[in-house]
Design a protein around this motif. Structure first.
Motif, mmCIF file in Angstrom:
data_model
loop_
_atom_site.group_PDB
_atom_site.id
_atom_site.type_symbol
_atom_site.label_atom_id
_atom_site.label_comp_id
_atom_site.label_asym_id
_atom_site.label_seq_id
_atom_site.Cartn_x
_atom_site.Cartn_y
_atom_site.Cartn_z
ATOM 1 N N THR A 21 105.834 36.656 84.008
ATOM 2 C CA THR A 21 106.577 37.774 84.589
ATOM 3 C C THR A 21 107.307 38.557 83.502
ATOM 4 N N PHE A 22 107.988 37.851 82.622
ATOM 5 C CA PHE A 22 108.728 38.518 81.546
ATOM 6 C C PHE A 22 107.785 39.309 80.655
ATOM 7 N N ASP A 23 106.681 38.713 80.271
ATOM 8 C CA ASP A 23 105.732 39.383 79.386
ATOM 9 C C ASP A 23 105.131 40.621 80.043
ATOM 10 N N LEU A 24 104.664 40.477 81.279
ATOM 11 C CA LEU A 24 104.044 41.614 81.970
ATOM 12 C C LEU A 24 105.040 42.741 82.234
ATOM 13 N N LEU A 25 106.248 42.384 82.652
ATOM 14 C CA LEU A 25 107.258 43.407 82.941
ATOM 15 C C LEU A 25 107.680 44.161 81.685
ATOM 16 N N THR A 26 107.951 43.435 80.609
ATOM 17 C CA THR A 26 108.379 44.118 79.383
ATOM 18 C C THR A 26 107.264 45.025 78.866
ATOM 19 N N ARG A 27 106.038 44.556 78.934
ATOM 20 C CA ARG A 27 104.902 45.374 78.482
ATOM 21 C C ARG A 27 104.825 46.665 79.308
ATOM 22 N N GLN A 28 104.993 46.532 80.612
ATOM 23 C CA GLN A 28 104.924 47.695 81.503
ATOM 24 C C GLN A 28 106.076 48.667 81.235
#
Length: 134
Positions: A21-28
């Motif tokens: 979740t953290f990785d996908l959200l920050t990337r977005q």
């Protein structure tokens, strides 16, 4: 050893949900910032880390709550030697898996957000880009 399935049922969803979740959200978020030509200075990076960390904390807490409830039931003496996690699960109703969710959310939001922000800040201090940033 009797609590191992419950520990795994808690920790695997927790860890995977937290990190993904953290990785996908920050990337977005960084992609959106880039598309809108918004510069990413250290203050923006900290804001991204905190906000995405909070969301990841909520998601990971909810994903691991059923396993945590099962582990609590095992640890409080709801099982005897030879009683399996599956047997205990059979005696639990749907609401039993989410007992104590509010208190756990508050607790986990503080811990997980702090962990993820520290992780991101340390990455940047050693010269790596913030999680999700290019």
């Amino acid at each position: 050893l009797k609590g191992l399935p419950a520990i795994l049922g808690k920790m695997i969803p927790y860890t995977m949900t937290q990190l993904v979740t953290f990785d996908l959200l920050t990337r977005q978020v960084y992609e959106i910032l880039s598309q809108n030509s918004i510069p990413t200075n250290p203050s923006v990076a900290l804001g991204v880390s905190v906000s995405c960390g909070l969301i990841a904390a909520v998601a990971s807490s909810l994903a691991s709550q059923p396993g945590d409830s099962l582990l609590s039931e095992i640890n409080k003496g709801g099982s005897t030697f030879g009683t399996s996690a599956l047997e205990i699960m059979g005696g639990m109703g749907p609401t039993d898996y989410f007992r104590g969710t509010r208190a756990r959310l508050v607790h986990m939001m503080a811990i997980v957000t702090t962990q993820l922000v520290c992780y991101d800040v340390i990455k940047q201090l050693v010269g790596l880009s913030a999680t999700g940033a290019k």
